[in-house]
Design a protein around this motif. Structure first.
Motif, PDB file in Angstrom:
ATOM      1  N   GLU A   1     -24.020   1.261 -12.426  1.00 17.67           N
ATOM      2  CA  GLU A   1     -22.704   1.871 -12.324  1.00 17.67           C
ATOM      3  C   GLU A   1     -22.711   3.189 -13.084  1.00 17.67           C
ATOM      4  N   THR A   2     -22.448   4.273 -12.362  1.00 18.86           N
ATOM      5  CA  THR A   2     -22.500   5.591 -12.999  1.00 18.86           C
ATOM      6  C   THR A   2     -21.114   6.190 -13.203  1.00 18.86           C
ATOM      7  N   HIS A   3     -20.102   5.707 -12.465  1.00 21.25           N
ATOM      8  CA  HIS A   3     -18.748   6.264 -12.584  1.00 21.25           C
ATOM      9  C   HIS A   3     -17.860   5.239 -13.260  1.00 21.25           C
ATOM     10  N   ASN A   4     -17.424   5.526 -14.454  1.00 20.65           N
ATOM     11  CA  ASN A   4     -16.507   4.652 -15.170  1.00 20.65           C
ATOM     12  C   ASN A   4     -15.192   5.393 -15.365  1.00 20.65           C
ATOM     13  N   PRO A   5     -14.180   5.055 -14.563  1.00 19.78           N
ATOM     14  CA  PRO A   5     -12.904   5.753 -14.726  1.00 19.78           C
ATOM     15  C   PRO A   5     -12.286   5.418 -16.084  1.00 19.78           C
ATOM     16  N   PRO A   6     -11.411   6.299 -16.574  1.00 20.70           N
ATOM     17  CA  PRO A   6     -10.772   6.018 -17.859  1.00 20.70           C
ATOM     18  C   PRO A   6      -9.862   4.796 -17.760  1.00 20.70           C
ATOM     19  N   LYS A   7      -9.587   4.193 -18.904  1.00 21.62           N
ATOM     20  CA  LYS A   7      -8.725   3.015 -18.915  1.00 21.62           C
ATOM     21  C   LYS A   7      -7.292   3.408 -18.595  1.00 21.62           C
ATOM     22  N   GLY A   8      -6.561   2.512 -18.003  1.00 21.27           N
ATOM     23  CA  GLY A   8      -5.155   2.744 -17.702  1.00 21.27           C
ATOM     24  C   GLY A   8      -4.957   3.481 -16.387  1.00 21.27           C
ATOM     25  N   TRP A   9      -3.694   3.647 -16.042  1.00 16.35           N
ATOM     26  CA  TRP A   9      -3.335   4.326 -14.807  1.00 16.35           C
ATOM     27  C   TRP A   9      -3.210   5.814 -15.077  1.00 16.35           C
ATOM     28  N   SER A  10      -3.522   6.594 -14.061  1.00 18.37           N
ATOM     29  CA  SER A  10      -3.298   8.033 -14.206  1.00 18.37           C
ATOM     30  C   SER A  10      -1.813   8.318 -13.965  1.00 18.37           C
ATOM     31  N   LYS A  11      -1.385   9.497 -14.297  1.00 20.63           N
ATOM     32  CA  LYS A  11       0.044   9.835 -14.233  1.00 20.63           C
ATOM     33  C   LYS A  11       0.570   9.918 -12.810  1.00 20.63           C
ATOM     34  N   GLY A  12      -0.258  10.308 -11.864  1.00 22.04           N
ATOM     35  CA  GLY A  12       0.195  10.464 -10.475  1.00 22.04           C
ATOM     36  C   GLY A  12       0.677   9.166  -9.851  1.00 22.04           C
ATOM     37  N   PRO A  13      -0.156   8.117  -9.805  1.00 20.26           N
ATOM     38  CA  PRO A  13       0.295   6.864  -9.195  1.00 20.26           C
ATOM     39  C   PRO A  13       1.490   6.239  -9.909  1.00 20.26           C
ATOM     40  N   VAL A  14       1.541   6.346 -11.230  1.00 16.89           N
ATOM     41  CA  VAL A  14       2.670   5.780 -11.970  1.00 16.89           C
ATOM     42  C   VAL A  14       3.953   6.514 -11.604  1.00 16.89           C
ATOM     43  N   THR A  15       3.885   7.830 -11.473  1.00 13.36           N
ATOM     44  CA  THR A  15       5.063   8.624 -11.105  1.00 13.36           C
ATOM     45  C   THR A  15       5.547   8.262  -9.708  1.00 13.36           C
ATOM     46  N   VAL A  16       4.646   8.102  -8.769  1.00 14.61           N
ATOM     47  CA  VAL A  16       5.021   7.749  -7.390  1.00 14.61           C
ATOM     48  C   VAL A  16       5.677   6.371  -7.359  1.00 14.61           C
ATOM     49  N   ILE A  17       5.100   5.404  -8.065  1.00 12.97           N
ATOM     50  CA  ILE A  17       5.654   4.043  -8.060  1.00 12.97           C
ATOM     51  C   ILE A  17       7.037   4.020  -8.712  1.00 12.97           C
ATOM     52  N   LEU A  18       7.183   4.704  -9.846  1.00 17.54           N
ATOM     53  CA  LEU A  18       8.492   4.747 -10.505  1.00 17.54           C
ATOM     54  C   LEU A  18       9.523   5.480  -9.642  1.00 17.54           C
ATOM     55  N   GLY A  19       9.118   6.538  -8.966  1.00 16.46           N
ATOM     56  CA  GLY A  19      10.027   7.257  -8.074  1.00 16.46           C
ATOM     57  C   GLY A  19      10.510   6.369  -6.943  1.00 16.46           C
ATOM     58  N   LEU A  20       9.603   5.609  -6.330  1.00 19.33           N
ATOM     59  CA  LEU A  20      10.004   4.690  -5.264  1.00 19.33           C
ATOM     60  C   LEU A  20      10.941   3.617  -5.788  1.00 19.33           C
ATOM     61  N   ALA A  21      10.685   3.106  -6.974  1.00 22.52           N
ATOM     62  CA  ALA A  21      11.549   2.067  -7.554  1.00 22.52           C
ATOM     63  C   ALA A  21      12.955   2.616  -7.799  1.00 22.52           C
ATOM     64  N   VAL A  22      13.049   3.852  -8.295  1.00 23.27           N
ATOM     65  CA  VAL A  22      14.358   4.470  -8.526  1.00 23.27           C
ATOM     66  C   VAL A  22      15.086   4.690  -7.200  1.00 23.27           C
ATOM     67  N   LEU A  23      14.389   5.140  -6.170  1.00 26.11           N
ATOM     68  CA  LEU A  23      15.015   5.339  -4.856  1.00 26.11           C
ATOM     69  C   LEU A  23      15.546   4.025  -4.276  1.00 26.11           C
ATOM     70  N   ILE A  24      14.778   2.979  -4.390  1.00 21.41           N
ATOM     71  CA  ILE A  24      15.213   1.677  -3.856  1.00 21.41           C
ATOM     72  C   ILE A  24      16.414   1.164  -4.641  1.00 21.41           C
ATOM     73  N   ALA A  25      16.368   1.299  -5.967  1.00 22.98           N
ATOM     74  CA  ALA A  25      17.496   0.858  -6.793  1.00 22.98           C
ATOM     75  C   ALA A  25      18.750   1.672  -6.453  1.00 22.98           C
ATOM     76  N   ALA A  26      18.614   2.977  -6.253  1.00 25.09           N
ATOM     77  CA  ALA A  26      19.760   3.827  -5.897  1.00 25.09           C
ATOM     78  C   ALA A  26      20.330   3.429  -4.548  1.00 25.09           C
ATOM     79  N   PHE A  27      19.454   3.113  -3.585  1.00 24.68           N
ATOM     80  CA  PHE A  27      19.922   2.687  -2.270  1.00 24.68           C
ATOM     81  C   PHE A  27      20.789   1.441  -2.378  1.00 24.68           C
ATOM     82  N   PHE A  28      20.309   0.426  -3.122  1.00 26.15           N
ATOM     83  CA  PHE A  28      21.079  -0.813  -3.239  1.00 26.15           C
ATOM     84  C   PHE A  28      22.355  -0.616  -4.059  1.00 26.15           C
ATOM     85  N   LEU A  29      22.334   0.278  -5.012  1.00 28.93           N
ATOM     86  CA  LEU A  29      23.540   0.579  -5.776  1.00 28.93           C
ATOM     87  C   LEU A  29      24.594   1.212  -4.872  1.00 28.93           C
TER      88      LEU A  29
END
Length: 96
Positions: A60-88
């Motif tokens: 194994e030559t590629h070891n990604p850093p631990k944890g999530w990168s900022k991009g995927p976390v931002t997209v997931i949180l954005g979708l969660a906020v949109l869904i919560a706003a829709f139901f509100l």
């Protein structure tokens, strides 16, 4: 009158006699293997040690850093906020 049993037959009628067509799996009990008197096992009695799985697979030559990168976390949180706003908004429309 009780039937007499030859000395080599089974005297207990509840235990069936062994089938004479099946050979005895241990015909020479003096040649039995197993633990020696000191508790050891004779050489050749146990299989050799196994090697571990540490060398299996490609290197194994590629070891990604631990944890999530900022991009995927931002997209997931954005979708969660949109869904919560829709139901509100949906709940507010139903109440009015």
């Amino acid at each position: 009158m009780t039937p007499s049993h030859p000395p080599d037959s089974n005297p207990d009628p509840r235990i069936p006699d062994p089938d004479p067509r099946i050979p005895d799996p241990d015909p020479y009990p003096g040649n039995a293997t197993g633990p020696q008197p000191g508790g050891g096992v004779p050489p050749g009695e146990t299989p050799p040690d196994e090697s571990g799985m540490s060398g299996a697979g490609p290197e194994e030559t590629h070891n990604p850093p631990k944890g999530w990168s900022k991009g995927p976390v931002t997209v997931i949180l954005g979708l969660a906020v949109l869904i919560a706003a829709f139901f509100l908004v949906y709940a507010l429309v139903l109440l009015l």
